[in-house]
Each structure stands twice: as C-alpha cells, then as structure tokens.
Design a protein around this motif. Structure first.
Motif, short mmCIF file in Angstrom:
data_model
loop_
_atom_site.label_atom_id
_atom_site.label_comp_id
_atom_site.label_asym_id
_atom_site.label_seq_id
_atom_site.Cartn_x
_atom_site.Cartn_y
_atom_site.Cartn_z
N ASP A 1 21.60 -37.98 33.02
CA ASP A 1 20.28 -37.39 32.83
C ASP A 1 20.03 -36.42 33.98
OD1 ASP A 1 17.66 -36.68 32.50
OD2 ASP A 1 16.85 -38.71 32.62
N TYR B 1 17.75 -34.37 34.48
CA TYR B 1 16.36 -34.26 34.93
C TYR B 1 16.03 -35.31 35.99
CZ TYR B 1 15.36 -31.04 31.10
OH TYR B 1 15.35 -29.96 30.26
N ASP B 2 16.89 -36.30 36.16
CA ASP B 2 16.68 -37.42 37.08
C ASP B 2 17.52 -37.16 38.34
OD1 ASP B 2 16.73 -39.83 38.49
OD2 ASP B 2 16.79 -41.06 36.68
N ASP C 1 23.72 -33.49 30.39
CA ASP C 1 23.09 -34.46 29.49
C ASP C 1 23.93 -34.63 28.23
OD1 ASP C 1 20.06 -34.76 30.62
OD2 ASP C 1 20.83 -32.74 30.89
#
Length: 419
Positions: A55, A57-58, A37
């Motif tokens: 990202d 988390y994606d 990130d």
C-alpha cells in the motif's frame, strides 16, 4: 547482493508512458525494483527485477517494504513517477540514506495550500488564495477574493476535483460536491487532508508547464510546454513542446521557476511546474517533485530535443549530475505535441474507428487507446480521468504544423459505444 537497483514507486498508467522509464534504467545498467499497489497487467517482467505489492499510500508500510528490499538488493536510488508517490519515495530515500527530494519539500509540494503558504511573502508570484473546509469559509473566501475563481482539493492529482466557479450558486454546488468527493473513502489520495479545499483567484493568460531537474541546488530548465485545458474542470487536453512564448516571457518564467524551487526546498529530483503568463505577469499554479505526465517527458521532450530525460531522472536518484544542453545535448530541433480524445458523453466504451487513418497522418508517432473495451466511461465531476479515451502524439518542424497534424488525426478518430 545483486547488480545496483533503483526502487521505482508505481509506474505511469499506460505502457506507452512507463516503458521508457524501464528501458532507461536498463540502458544505464540498473535493475528495477517496483514498489506498487498493483503492477500493470501488461508489465514486461524481463525489465523488472522484483515486484513488491505494498500500500504505497501508507508510508510505514513503504518503509517496511523498502527495508526488506534493501536487505536483499543493492538499492542505490529511489524514484517516484506520480504525484501520489512523492512523499513515500522521499521518506524511503531518507531512511536508506540515498539522494532524493528532501522530505519537508516533498510534503510542501504535495499540498497546494502549504505550497502557497511557503511563498506567501512573494505574493506577486501567486493567485490570491484561501484554505476552505466549511461553506462559511468558502463564502468568506469568495467575498474576499471574488469571481471567477477555482475551487479544488489541496491534495488532488491530475486535475481531480477542479471546479471553475463564477457565481455563488456555482460555488455552492462545487463546495457541496467537493466536500463529499475529497474523502479517503472516494480515493486514498485524499487521506492526508480529507475535505480540505483551496479557493483561489482564476488567472487569465496562457497556461504552461516547465520540465527540469534540480541537482545540488542548481536548477536546470529543460524546456517550457504550451498547454490547453477545457473549462469548467480544467482537464488538460493538449500539450505542445517547446513553447511558442517569446524570449522575454521565457526568461521571466525561468526566473519564477528558480525562485519557487529555491523557496520550496526542492533538490536532487525532477520537477514539473505549472504557471500562467498574462502579458507581464507570470504566476504559479503549482510545482511537483516528479516528472511531467501526459507523455511530455516520455515522448514530447525526447522527440523535440533528444534530451535523455528519464536517464537524467535516474542519474539524479543516485546522486549523479544530469547530462544537460550545456554538454551538447537537448537543443530543440523539432516540435512535438499530444492531444487527448475526450468522451463527449457517458457510456460503455466499444473502441475506435479510424486508428489506421490517424496513424497515416504525416508526423503522427503514436495513437494510444487509453480505455479498455467494455469500460464504463463517466464524465467529470463523476470521473476526472476515465473520460480520456485516447491520445495522439505527433511531431513536426513548427508548433503550427504539430497542431494541424494533431487536429487532422483527431478528426479521423470516432469512438464507438456498446449498446
């Protein structure tokens, strides 16, 4: 194509912790592709082939970035270094056909409730527990399980959101606080299970972590660490490796590890397992498909054993067998420990007095300041990680000597606070 590369997911927070991972890759002849990130401001570019800002988390974004990197580089392994990256890393390894943690196992170990559910028919290994979202569910869990207990998010990391509760009044406060806290708007780690909490029996006894590897179904325990936490939020404040547990307790801890790893389905990865030992009872707190943090695997294990821990993690990522004590490496010859300096109050951080004196204590290897000048330091439950101001790492020939040297060094460190 370039030289063989290993995709790293993010890095540990501080340079003292993450540099050994990059140097391990260099020693083994791999280049590093960093998927992150945000790269650290102090990242030494010469040790990283390419940085991809994504990202993490994606998972869909991760798979897209990973696919693009695979077109440009010869990716032979994928490694997560933190809890948050276990599932995305497993997904990318699966997509690229590389060794790695099986995706179902990664998902189970990233959710504390799913992890316990997978072991429900082995109830002797677990605290009693219940899934909680509403206040009604929290009250029902307390009525069934009793007090004292622990309430925490199912998908947190690094002791984020841990409350020890001893009464209905404390439970009501903890539930109200965590229901607001465990939301993606507060931290993206909660996006997969917003507002989802677990209420579990508080376990008596000493607390420990276990570091090791799984390779082709074989569980390899490198060692057991003794842990100290501080109530009521159970912040981890001290670790000493190897353990002072007796041989009988160590045998039973290792048996627990083997059973938990087998049932959860972990393979071809490092693991960090936490448990409590209370006389004849050994019970699981949690297990993660990644290396231990808090300088355990970066410094304590190597200082005590000379085990090439991070090299072995990278070997696992490419499908190779780790070098283990059975091959003549890793027998503990020293003890090593770390103590964290925790803020006693909130304020604007102004540095430390006494660092040179702390470094002069015999056996002290490192003093690392973990906050920047001018940082606004908050305490739990407002901030679970920012309250750590510094860490001291020391080694010696006994656990008692390590504790004494950590205590001596910590006493010399005095935090300063800006007006």
């Amino acid at each position: 194509m370039t030289s063989p590369c290993i995709a790293f997911f993010n890095l540990r927070t501080h340079q003292l912790a993450y540099l050994p991972t990059l140097r391990a890759a260099s020693r083994l002849g791999y280049e590093v592709l960093l998927i992150t990130d945000r790269p650290p401001d102090d990242l030494p570019r010469g040790l990283v082939r390419e940085v991809s800002i994504t990202d993490t988390y994606d998972v869909a974004a991760v798979l897209k970035t990973g696919g693009e990197l695979a077109h440009r580089h010869d990716i032979v392994g994928v490694v997560p270094w933190r809890d948050r990256d276990v599932v995305p890393a497993a997904a990318l390894a699966d997509r690229l056909g590389l060794p790695g943690t099986p995706l179902p196992a990664a998902a189970i170990t990233r959710n504390k409730y799913l992890m316990r559910e997978s072991l429900r028919d082995r109830s002797s290994l677990l605290p009693r527990f219940a899934l909680v979202r509403t206040w009604r569910e929290a009250a029902a869990a307390a009525a069934d399980i009793g007090y004292p207990a622990v309430l925490k998010p199912t998908v947190s990391m690094g002791s984020m959101g841990v409350f020890q509760v001893c009464s209905e009044q404390e439970l009501e406060h903890a539930h109200r606080t965590l229901s607001a806290y465990a939301q993606s708007a507060v931290h993206p780690v909660f996006a997969s299970a917003p507002g989802e909490l677990i209420y579990e029996e508080y376990l008596e006894g000493s607390e420990h972590s276990v570091e090791g590897y799984v390779h082709d179904g074989r569980v390899i325990v490198v060692g057991i660490t003794d842990k100290t936490t501080s109530p009521p939020f159970h912040l981890e404040i001290r670790h000493v490796f190897p353990t002072s547990l007796g041989s009988r307790e160590q045998y039973r801890v290792r048996a627990l590890v083997s059973e938990v790893i087998r049932v959860c389905g972990l393979d071809n990865c490092a693991f960090h397992l936490e448990c409590k030992v209370d006389r004849d009872r050994i019970r699981l707190i949690e297990v993660a498909a990644r290396v231990g943090g808090d300088y355990i695997t970066s410094h304590l294990v190597p200082l005590a054993t000379k085990e090439p821990f991070y090299e072995n993690v990278l070997r696992l990522s490419v499908g190779s067998r780790p070098l283990t004590p059975a091959t003549g490496i890793g027998a503990p010859s020293m003890f090593a420990g770390v103590v964290k300096i925790i803020a006693e109050h909130e304020g604007r951080f102004g540095g430390f007095r006494g660092i040179e004196r702390a470094l002069a204590v015999p056996g002290v290897e490192h003093v690392t300041v973990e906050r920047s000048l001018g940082d606004n330091v908050l305490l739990p439950p407002r901030d679970y990680t920012g309250c750590v101001l510094a860490a001291v790492i020391a080694c010696s020939h006994s656990a008692a000597e390590v504790d004494a040297r950590l205590d001596q060094a910590a006493r010399t460190l005095t935090p300063r606070w800006a007006e």
